[in-house]
Design an enzyme around this catalytic site. Structure first.
Site, PDB file in Angstrom:
ATOM      1  N   ARG A  61       0.645  -8.555  13.113  1.00  0.00           N
ATOM      2  CA  ARG A  61       1.686  -7.777  13.185  1.00  0.00           C
ATOM      3  C   ARG A  61       1.195  -6.862  14.395  1.00  0.00           C
ATOM      4  O   ARG A  61       2.145  -6.320  15.202  1.00  0.00           O
ATOM      5  CB  ARG A  61       1.915  -6.913  12.056  1.00  0.00           C
ATOM      6  CG  ARG A  61       2.492  -7.772  10.926  1.00  0.00           C
ATOM      7  CD  ARG A  61       3.045  -6.880   9.738  1.00  0.00           C
ATOM      8  NE  ARG A  61       1.642  -6.440   9.208  1.00  0.00           N
ATOM      9  CZ  ARG A  61       1.560  -5.494   8.387  1.00  0.00           C
ATOM     10  NH1 ARG A  61       2.596  -4.648   8.135  1.00  0.00           N
ATOM     11  NH2 ARG A  61       0.438  -4.852   7.925  1.00  0.00           N
ATOM     12  N   ASN A  90       5.224  -8.282   7.009  1.00  0.00           N
ATOM     13  CA  ASN A  90       4.579  -9.094   6.206  1.00  0.00           C
ATOM     14  C   ASN A  90       5.553  -9.425   5.329  1.00  0.00           C
ATOM     15  O   ASN A  90       6.050  -8.871   4.437  1.00  0.00           O
ATOM     16  CB  ASN A  90       3.352  -8.802   5.805  1.00  0.00           C
ATOM     17  CG  ASN A  90       1.933  -8.446   6.570  1.00  0.00           C
ATOM     18  OD1 ASN A  90       2.206  -9.386   7.639  1.00  0.00           O
ATOM     19  ND2 ASN A  90       0.985  -8.073   6.254  1.00  0.00           N
TER      20      ASN A  90
END
Length: 93
Positions: free
Chosen positions: A21, A40
């Protein structure tokens, strides 16, 4: 024509716990002009939502599908739509 679009991508593989990320956000900021987030999911995937110029979103998608990402990407499912304009910057969620 480089109209604004919304890209939603679901990235499968070993993409959690490897900085995926963070690097996705960094790539979006490097491309510039993109807003959205990387998140996530409980099933192990990462969801990426990006809004901005089609060229920039395509560049982010190309990076997600390439070999330069952290971890291991087994596949990317993408969906294109019209932008909603509800994001300020590119966030890690």
């Amino acid at each position: 024509m480089n109209e604004d679009v919304r890209l939603v991508a679901w990235v499968r593989g070993r993409v959690q716990g490897v900085g995926f990320r963070w690097f996705t956000r960094a790539k979006a900021l490097e491309i510039g002009g993109l807003s959205g987030f990387a998140l996530n999911l409980d099933d192990g995937r990462v969801q990426v939502v990006a809004e901005g110029a089609r060229e920039g979103c395509q560049g982010l998608l190309d990076w997600l599908q390439g070999d330069d990402t952290p971890g291991r990407v087994d596949g990317v499912t993408e969906m294109w739509d019209t932008p909603r304009g509800s994001y300020d910057g590119f966030l890690i969620r």
